[in-house]
Design a protein around this motif. Sequence first.
Motif, PDB file in Angstrom:
ATOM      1  N   ILE A 103      53.175  12.722 -53.627  1.00 21.97           N
ATOM      2  CA  ILE A 103      53.402  12.719 -54.976  1.00 21.97           C
ATOM      3  C   ILE A 103      53.194  14.457 -55.430  1.00 21.97           C
ATOM      4  N   GLY A 104      54.435  14.693 -56.427  1.00 19.89           N
ATOM      5  CA  GLY A 104      54.220  15.988 -56.076  1.00 19.89           C
ATOM      6  C   GLY A 104      55.187  16.691 -57.200  1.00 19.89           C
ATOM      7  N   PRO A 105      56.459  16.838 -56.729  1.00 19.53           N
ATOM      8  CA  PRO A 105      57.249  17.566 -57.571  1.00 19.53           C
ATOM      9  C   PRO A 105      58.158  16.174 -58.731  1.00 19.53           C
ATOM     10  N   PRO A 106      59.000  16.849 -59.155  1.00 19.39           N
ATOM     11  CA  PRO A 106      59.245  15.535 -60.274  1.00 19.39           C
ATOM     12  C   PRO A 106      60.143  14.751 -60.035  1.00 19.39           C
ATOM     13  N   ARG A 150      49.384  14.435 -51.715  1.00 22.42           N
ATOM     14  CA  ARG A 150      49.002  15.266 -53.020  1.00 22.42           C
ATOM     15  C   ARG A 150      50.074  16.304 -52.592  1.00 22.42           C
ATOM     16  N   THR A 151      51.003  16.773 -52.898  1.00 20.97           N
ATOM     17  CA  THR A 151      51.382  18.361 -53.014  1.00 20.97           C
ATOM     18  C   THR A 151      51.056  19.253 -53.831  1.00 20.97           C
ATOM     19  N   LEU A 152      52.164  20.411 -53.727  1.00 22.74           N
ATOM     20  CA  LEU A 152      51.506  21.459 -54.800  1.00 22.74           C
ATOM     21  C   LEU A 152      52.300  22.413 -54.022  1.00 22.74           C
ATOM     22  N   PRO A 153      52.268  23.443 -55.051  1.00 25.40           N
ATOM     23  CA  PRO A 153      53.844  24.359 -55.280  1.00 25.40           C
ATOM     24  C   PRO A 153      53.254  25.237 -54.598  1.00 25.40           C
ATOM     25  N   GLY A 154      54.655  25.743 -53.788  1.00 27.51           N
ATOM     26  CA  GLY A 154      53.333  26.745 -52.408  1.00 27.51           C
ATOM     27  C   GLY A 154      53.391  27.998 -53.011  1.00 27.51           C
ATOM     28  N   THR A 168      47.062  10.602 -63.714  1.00 30.09           N
ATOM     29  CA  THR A 168      47.250  11.662 -63.615  1.00 30.09           C
ATOM     30  C   THR A 168      46.973  12.184 -62.110  1.00 30.09           C
ATOM     31  N   SER A 169      47.568  13.272 -62.185  1.00 27.16           N
ATOM     32  CA  SER A 169      46.758  14.770 -60.754  1.00 27.16           C
ATOM     33  C   SER A 169      46.523  15.721 -60.728  1.00 27.16           C
ATOM     34  N   THR A 170      45.421  16.262 -60.961  1.00 28.00           N
ATOM     35  CA  THR A 170      45.365  17.227 -61.542  1.00 28.00           C
ATOM     36  C   THR A 170      44.836  18.575 -60.036  1.00 28.00           C
ATOM     37  N   VAL A 171      45.341  19.541 -59.847  1.00 25.18           N
ATOM     38  CA  VAL A 171      44.801  20.118 -58.360  1.00 25.18           C
ATOM     39  C   VAL A 171      44.023  21.177 -58.366  1.00 25.18           C
ATOM     40  N   PHE A 172      42.891  21.468 -58.501  1.00 28.27           N
ATOM     41  CA  PHE A 172      41.648  22.647 -58.419  1.00 28.27           C
ATOM     42  C   PHE A 172      41.996  23.181 -57.375  1.00 28.27           C
ATOM     43  N   MET A 173      42.244  25.425 -57.654  1.00 28.07           N
ATOM     44  CA  MET A 173      42.150  25.878 -56.102  1.00 28.07           C
ATOM     45  C   MET A 173      40.944  26.225 -56.375  1.00 28.07           C
ATOM     46  N   ARG A 174      40.354  26.724 -54.832  1.00 24.54           N
ATOM     47  CA  ARG A 174      38.953  27.480 -54.984  1.00 24.54           C
ATOM     48  C   ARG A 174      39.193  28.203 -53.570  1.00 24.54           C
ATOM     49  N   LEU A 175      39.341  29.607 -54.325  1.00 29.34           N
ATOM     50  CA  LEU A 175      39.313  30.884 -53.739  1.00 29.34           C
ATOM     51  C   LEU A 175      37.821  31.658 -53.263  1.00 29.34           C
ATOM     52  N   SER A 176      36.949  32.451 -52.128  1.00 30.93           N
ATOM     53  CA  SER A 176      35.761  33.067 -51.961  1.00 30.93           C
ATOM     54  C   SER A 176      36.104  34.362 -52.536  1.00 30.93           C
ATOM     55  N   ALA A 177      37.114  35.216 -53.135  1.00 29.29           N
ATOM     56  CA  ALA A 177      37.220  36.082 -53.793  1.00 29.29           C
ATOM     57  C   ALA A 177      38.847  36.354 -54.520  1.00 29.29           C
ATOM     58  N   GLU A 178      39.022  37.504 -55.079  1.00 33.39           N
ATOM     59  CA  GLU A 178      39.866  37.291 -56.034  1.00 33.39           C
ATOM     60  C   GLU A 178      40.815  37.704 -54.822  1.00 33.39           C
ATOM     61  N   ALA A 208      49.853  19.995 -48.905  1.00 34.60           N
ATOM     62  CA  ALA A 208      50.186  18.559 -48.462  1.00 34.60           C
ATOM     63  C   ALA A 208      48.543  18.204 -47.790  1.00 34.60           C
ATOM     64  N   SER A 209      47.957  17.059 -48.774  1.00 43.25           N
ATOM     65  CA  SER A 209      46.658  16.581 -48.268  1.00 43.25           C
ATOM     66  C   SER A 209      46.968  15.916 -47.218  1.00 43.25           C
ATOM     67  N   HIS A 210      45.441  14.982 -47.384  1.00 40.20           N
ATOM     68  CA  HIS A 210      44.936  14.228 -46.056  1.00 40.20           C
ATOM     69  C   HIS A 210      45.899  12.419 -46.824  1.00 40.20           C
ATOM     70  N   PRO A 211      46.123  11.559 -46.572  1.00 35.60           N
ATOM     71  CA  PRO A 211      46.319  10.670 -47.491  1.00 35.60           C
ATOM     72  C   PRO A 211      45.241  10.070 -48.589  1.00 35.60           C
ATOM     73  N   LEU A 212      45.452  10.052 -48.999  1.00 40.34           N
ATOM     74  CA  LEU A 212      44.561   9.475 -50.490  1.00 40.34           C
ATOM     75  C   LEU A 212      44.530   7.696 -50.768  1.00 40.34           C
ATOM     76  N   ARG A 213      43.769   7.426 -51.080  1.00 41.56           N
ATOM     77  CA  ARG A 213      43.350   6.151 -51.491  1.00 41.56           C
ATOM     78  C   ARG A 213      44.279   5.410 -52.915  1.00 41.56           C
ATOM     79  N   PRO A 214      44.584   4.471 -52.749  1.00 39.93           N
ATOM     80  CA  PRO A 214      45.565   3.736 -53.499  1.00 39.93           C
ATOM     81  C   PRO A 214      45.579   4.006 -55.098  1.00 39.93           C
ATOM     82  N   LEU A 215      45.776   3.612 -55.478  1.00 40.84           N
ATOM     83  CA  LEU A 215      45.211   4.049 -57.478  1.00 40.84           C
ATOM     84  C   LEU A 215      45.933   2.989 -58.072  1.00 40.84           C
ATOM     85  N   SER A 216      45.261   2.387 -58.954  1.00 42.43           N
ATOM     86  CA  SER A 216      45.479   0.951 -60.175  1.00 42.43           C
ATOM     87  C   SER A 216      47.390   1.115 -60.006  1.00 42.43           C
TER      88      SER A 216
END
Length: 212
Positions: free
Chosen positions: A65-68, A81-85, A168-178, A155-163
């Motif tokens: 799940i990711g691109p259009p 879930r995949t997301l833009p590189g 919607t699926s929204t991705v937040f990234m986490r960095l230790s510093a700028e 790409a994430s690991h496999p995620l549980r199914p949805l109903s």
Amino acid sequence: MTRSRTRTGTRSRTRIRAALVAAVATALLAAPGIGTAEAVPSPDHHCVFEGIDLNAFLGVSERLIGPPPCREAFVGERWVRTLPGWGTATGPDGAVYPAGYTPSRPAPMDDFLAKLQGVRIVQDIGTRQEWSVTVGPEIVRRVDTVDDQIIANFASHPLRPLSAGPHTSTVFMRLSAEHCDGLGDNPDDHCLPAGEFQYTGNTPVTFFPRRR
């Protein structure tokens, strides 16, 4: 304090497209023809984006799940879930940074990978059925050199199914510093902030009952 920045513009789309096209050029994968979106998911799990088999490219057997073209799945089906590189300059030589920024590693991609803590994938954000899952730095599946950039692909690991129905699926990234990519001196275009920030928009996803 959590800062939010959505990385869904032309630059992010260009990066993932460049990485995939380069993979074809170097015969890393077979590229089937481009398909059109269907009213329901194809029984074939493979996600074809701009002529590229993303499942083969990312080494994923589950539905992506990711691109259009790849935003539909069946009820009961696990998905990835995949997301833009994210692309950076190829090395320290010639890298361009905003004033005052100093990378923690000489090579911009090494700087990004050293600071990446992972992502949080949120389903149905802002609704009563909202839930999320955290994936660590293993979200990076491969790193490719493409012309004048190095691109990390996710790409994430496999995620549980949805109903059944729309989600919607929204991705937040986490960095230790700028982190800045070494491709320019405008921080709004070339840097990611420290902490957690929004990396994708609220990607629409639809789960369909299986055909009988």
